[in-house]
Design an enzyme around this catalytic site. Structure first.
Site, PDB file in Angstrom:
ATOM      1  N   LYS A  71      14.484   5.402   4.583  1.00 27.84           N
ATOM      2  CA  LYS A  71      13.799   5.025   5.821  1.00 27.84           C
ATOM      3  C   LYS A  71      12.368   4.555   5.566  1.00 27.84           C
ATOM      4  CE  LYS A  71      14.336   7.373   9.679  1.00 27.84           C
ATOM      5  NZ  LYS A  71      14.390   8.553  10.582  1.00 27.84           N
ATOM      6  N   SER A 123       6.112   7.001   0.156  1.00 30.23           N
ATOM      7  CA  SER A 123       7.519   7.133  -0.285  1.00 30.23           C
ATOM      8  C   SER A 123       7.610   8.293  -1.259  1.00 30.23           C
ATOM      9  CB  SER A 123       8.003   5.876  -1.021  1.00 30.23           C
ATOM     10  OG  SER A 123       9.279   6.125  -1.607  1.00 30.23           O
ATOM     11  N   ASP A 138      -0.435   9.611   6.423  1.00 27.79           N
ATOM     12  CA  ASP A 138       0.550  10.349   5.619  1.00 27.79           C
ATOM     13  C   ASP A 138       1.193  11.428   6.478  1.00 27.79           C
ATOM     14  OD1 ASP A 138       1.671  12.166   3.515  1.00 27.79           O
ATOM     15  OD2 ASP A 138       0.557  10.859   2.165  1.00 27.79           O
ATOM     16  N   GLY A 171       4.382  -5.031   9.979  1.00 21.15           N
ATOM     17  CA  GLY A 171       4.120  -5.417  11.372  1.00 21.15           C
ATOM     18  C   GLY A 171       2.655  -5.194  11.719  1.00 21.15           C
ATOM     19  N   PHE A 212      -0.176  11.575  -4.731  1.00 23.64           N
ATOM     20  CA  PHE A 212      -0.806  11.477  -6.054  1.00 23.64           C
ATOM     21  C   PHE A 212      -1.545  10.140  -6.197  1.00 23.64           C
ATOM     22  CE2 PHE A 212       0.563   9.991 -10.503  1.00 23.64           C
ATOM     23  CZ  PHE A 212      -0.648  10.319 -11.091  1.00 23.64           C
ATOM     24  N   TYR A 252      16.383   5.209  -3.724  1.00 26.43           N
ATOM     25  CA  TYR A 252      15.003   4.808  -4.037  1.00 26.43           C
ATOM     26  C   TYR A 252      14.971   3.348  -4.476  1.00 26.43           C
ATOM     27  CZ  TYR A 252      10.412   5.148  -6.417  1.00 26.43           C
ATOM     28  OH  TYR A 252       9.106   4.978  -6.831  1.00 26.43           O
ATOM     29  N   TYR A 302       8.021 -11.585   5.142  1.00 26.12           N
ATOM     30  CA  TYR A 302       6.841 -11.605   6.020  1.00 26.12           C
ATOM     31  C   TYR A 302       5.808 -12.601   5.510  1.00 26.12           C
ATOM     32  CZ  TYR A 302       7.692  -8.215   9.680  1.00 26.12           C
ATOM     33  OH  TYR A 302       8.163  -7.603  10.810  1.00 26.12           O
TER      34      TYR A 302
HETATM   35  P1  NAD Z   1       3.679  11.107  -3.912  1.00 29.22           P
HETATM   36  O1  NAD Z   1       4.928  11.789  -3.464  1.00 29.22           O
HETATM   37  O2  NAD Z   1       2.604  11.934  -4.506  1.00 29.22           O
HETATM   38  O3  NAD Z   1       3.044  10.272  -2.721  1.00 29.22           O
HETATM   39  C1  NAD Z   1       3.798   9.697  -1.686  1.00 29.22           C
HETATM   40  C2  NAD Z   1       3.118  10.034  -0.358  1.00 29.22           C
HETATM   41  O4  NAD Z   1       3.841   9.399   0.703  1.00 29.22           O
HETATM   42  C3  NAD Z   1       3.111  11.542  -0.059  1.00 29.22           C
HETATM   43  O5  NAD Z   1       1.798  11.953   0.262  1.00 29.22           O
HETATM   44  C4  NAD Z   1       4.063  11.677   1.119  1.00 29.22           C
HETATM   45  O6  NAD Z   1       3.744  12.769   1.960  1.00 29.22           O
HETATM   46  C5  NAD Z   1       3.913  10.324   1.791  1.00 29.22           C
HETATM   47  N1  NAD Z   1       5.045   9.939   2.626  1.00 29.22           N
HETATM   48  C6  NAD Z   1       6.371   9.944   2.316  1.00 29.22           C
HETATM   49  N2  NAD Z   1       7.089   9.523   3.358  1.00 29.22           N
HETATM   50  C7  NAD Z   1       6.208   9.226   4.358  1.00 29.22           C
HETATM   51  C8  NAD Z   1       6.353   8.737   5.679  1.00 29.22           C
HETATM   52  N3  NAD Z   1       7.550   8.455   6.211  1.00 29.22           N
HETATM   53  N4  NAD Z   1       5.224   8.553   6.426  1.00 29.22           N
HETATM   54  C9  NAD Z   1       4.006   8.816   5.919  1.00 29.22           C
HETATM   55  N5  NAD Z   1       3.813   9.288   4.661  1.00 29.22           N
HETATM   56  C10 NAD Z   1       4.911   9.490   3.903  1.00 29.22           C
HETATM   57  O7  NAD Z   1       4.135   9.951  -4.938  1.00 29.22           O
HETATM   58  P2  NAD Z   1       3.252   8.980  -5.833  1.00 29.22           P
HETATM   59  O8  NAD Z   1       3.634   9.191  -7.240  1.00 29.22           O
HETATM   60  O9  NAD Z   1       1.835   9.033  -5.437  1.00 29.22           O
HETATM   61  O10 NAD Z   1       3.851   7.561  -5.397  1.00 29.22           O
HETATM   62  C11 NAD Z   1       3.184   6.744  -4.454  1.00 29.22           C
HETATM   63  C12 NAD Z   1       3.862   5.388  -4.376  1.00 29.22           C
HETATM   64  O11 NAD Z   1       3.842   4.749  -5.651  1.00 29.22           O
HETATM   65  C13 NAD Z   1       5.319   5.436  -3.932  1.00 29.22           C
HETATM   66  O12 NAD Z   1       5.578   4.378  -3.060  1.00 29.22           O
HETATM   67  C14 NAD Z   1       6.077   5.264  -5.225  1.00 29.22           C
HETATM   68  O13 NAD Z   1       7.326   4.665  -5.015  1.00 29.22           O
HETATM   69  C15 NAD Z   1       5.149   4.370  -6.030  1.00 29.22           C
HETATM   70  N6  NAD Z   1       5.367   4.538  -7.475  1.00 29.22           N
HETATM   71  C16 NAD Z   1       4.863   5.619  -8.141  1.00 29.22           C
HETATM   72  C17 NAD Z   1       5.083   5.751  -9.511  1.00 29.22           C
HETATM   73  C18 NAD Z   1       4.503   6.883 -10.318  1.00 29.22           C
HETATM   74  O14 NAD Z   1       4.671   6.892 -11.538  1.00 29.22           O
HETATM   75  N7  NAD Z   1       3.799   7.837  -9.734  1.00 29.22           N
HETATM   76  C19 NAD Z   1       5.846   4.786 -10.190  1.00 29.22           C
HETATM   77  C20 NAD Z   1       6.379   3.725  -9.464  1.00 29.22           C
HETATM   78  C21 NAD Z   1       6.110   3.585  -8.109  1.00 29.22           C
END
Ligand code: NAD
Ligand code: UDP
Length: 312
Positions: free
Chosen positions: A94, A78, A34, A105, A14, A148, A162
């Site tokens: 992870k 994530s 991704d 890295g 997203f 989380y 880092y």
């Molecule tokens: P999302 O689930 O739509 O996007 C996360 C993306 O990470 C997905 O496309 C998923 O396939 C990918 N992913 C997960 N594990 C992976 C891995 N090991 N290797 C490669 N890709 C991987 O979620 P989002 O809402 O877009 O959140 C994105 C980031 O923003 C996250 O780190 C989240 O913690 C942070 N965040 C989002 C919000 C929110 O309100 N949406 C709030 C706080 C923090």
């Protein structure tokens, strides 16, 4: 003219996909990395064919190999919704730990600037309200949300290490609840849950008595704030979110009103460790970045509801 290259991990998610759009608009070359665990190629289908964009399907908890020059790494991979990280607890731990290590890295190797997507969840169930960056939080490490929250807290610690010990140029954004087009209807978060239920004529499931609060930020505001942070010199965490706070019960009522739905609200069990309040203090972002949100809930919800209507 030279175009800086940015890697966005989680670029098919997203927020990651909106960031890819923004970076391309700002004249960057973008590589989205991704593994599609919770993301979708549909989110970036508009970018295939753009010569400045490429996609690499890869799990970033494993060694990341990207040839050539890289100037920026934005680490967004994530699972992010409570439903997703409870379904994928180990993957969440992870990607926050090993994935952040691999991404840092790569930043060290490429001498690239690194930006970590952290979260308001580092504040846990906060005893300070609204939350400012100097608050250290109230997190239950062994509760279901710990997978989380602690992964993100570790990721922040690793990013600072880092910076301090390897001299990597780092940024940390603490993102508060953000919404907009490309959210999944089934990710379990309050906004898509309520809008989906209202549009389908189902009961809206408010957890607990609905007195808990959240503050919802529209995605274009968030992405603008993140870009400003990326271009700034601020190393320590910066909150980005919309301080307009609302109880979840009032929010469900607002969704009913805007959608014109005749659905009812029902009250179900409150999830363990669900934060009772959440509101960003954004003074730091205002002062350092000259940023504040522009899109109010009325407008942002309107756009998002139209998006979800097409999906149902
Ligand atoms: P999302 O689930 O739509 O996007 C996360 C993306 O990470 C997905 O496309 C998923 O396939 C990918 N992913 C997960 N594990 C992976 C891995 N090991 N290797 C490669 N890709 C991987 O979620 P989002 O809402 O877009 O959140 C994105 C980031 O923003 C996250 O780190 C989240 O913690 C942070 N965040 C989002 C919000 C929110 O309100 N949406 C709030 C706080 C923090
Ligand atoms: N919530 C709710 N009904 C739902 C989904 C969520 O009442 O169907 C509540 C949830 O318990 C929390 C708030 O809405 O208090 C926001 O939840 P969300 O999952 O969007 O994000 P969180 O801020 O908890 O990470």
């Amino acid at each position: 003219m030279y175009k800086p290259t940015a890697i966005v991990t989680g670029g098919a998610g997203f927020l990651g996909s909106h960031l890819c759009d923004k970076l391309l608009l700002e004249g960057f070359k973008v590589i989205a990395v991704d593994n599609l665990l919770t993301g979708s190629l549909n989110n970036i289908s508009n970018l295939f064919g753009n010569e400045n964009f490429s996609f690499v399907k890869h799990d970033v908890t494993n060694y990341i190999f990207i040839p050539g020059r890289v100037d920026f790494i934005l680490h967004f991979a994530s699972p992010a919704s409570p439903i997703d990280y409870l379904k994928f607890p180990i993957q969440t731990l992870k990607v926050g730990s090993l994935g952040t290590h691999k991404a840092l890295g790569l930043a060290k190797e490429k001498k690239a600037r690194f930006l970590l997507a952290s979260t308001s969840e580092v504040y846990g169930d906060p005893s300070i309200h609204p939350q400012s960056e100097d608050y250290w939080g109230n997190v239950n490490p062994i509760g279901p949300r710990g997978v989380y929250d602690e992964a993100k807290r570790f990721a922040e610690a690793l990013t600072m290490a880092y910076n301090r010990y390897h001299g990597v140029d780092t940024r940390i954004v603490r993102i508060f609840n953000t919404y907009g087009p490309r959210m999944r209807l089934d990710d379990g978060r309050a906004l898509p849950a309520f809008v989906g239920q209202a549009l389908r004529g189902e009961d809206l499931t408010v957890f607990g008595d609905g007195s808990q609060t959240r503050s919802f930020c529209y995605v274009s505001d968030l992405v603008d704030g993140i870009f400003k942070l990326l271009m700034s010199n601020e190393i320590e965490p910066v909150n980005i979110g919309n301080p307009a706070e609302i109880t979840i019960k009032q929010f469900a009522e607002e969704v009913l009103k805007i959608t014109g739905s005749s659905s009812k609200i029902i009250y179900t069990e409150l999830p363990v460790d669900d934060p009772k309040v959440r509101q960003p203090n954004i003074e730091k972002a205002k002062t350092i970045l000259g940023w504040s949100p522009l899109v109010d809930r009325q407008k942002g919800l309107g756009i998002t509801i139209e998006y979800f209507k097409k999906k149902i």
